[in-house]
Design a protein around this motif. Structure first.
Motif: not given
Length: 51
Positions: A26-27, A29-31, A33-34
């Motif tokens: 999840a981290g 994926v967030i990285a 996207v950001v």
């Protein structure tokens, strides 16, 4: 009784490993996207500056 304790310990260890893997993915994926958002904004600003 010892076998039951080992089974419980194995189960808890598996839950911890699965939780850590889910958190890491999840981290990631967030990285992504950001990072993609920042890249898109910088490219958009660079494109807007051109006459």
């Amino acid at each position: 009784m010892i076998h039951l304790t080992l089974i419980i310990v194995d189960f808890l260890t598996g839950l911890l490993a699965a939780g850590a893997w889910a958190l890491a993915s999840a981290g990631g994926v967030i990285a992504v996207v950001v990072g993609g958002g920042f890249l898109g904004v910088s490219l958009f600003r660079r494109w807007r500056r051109k006459p």
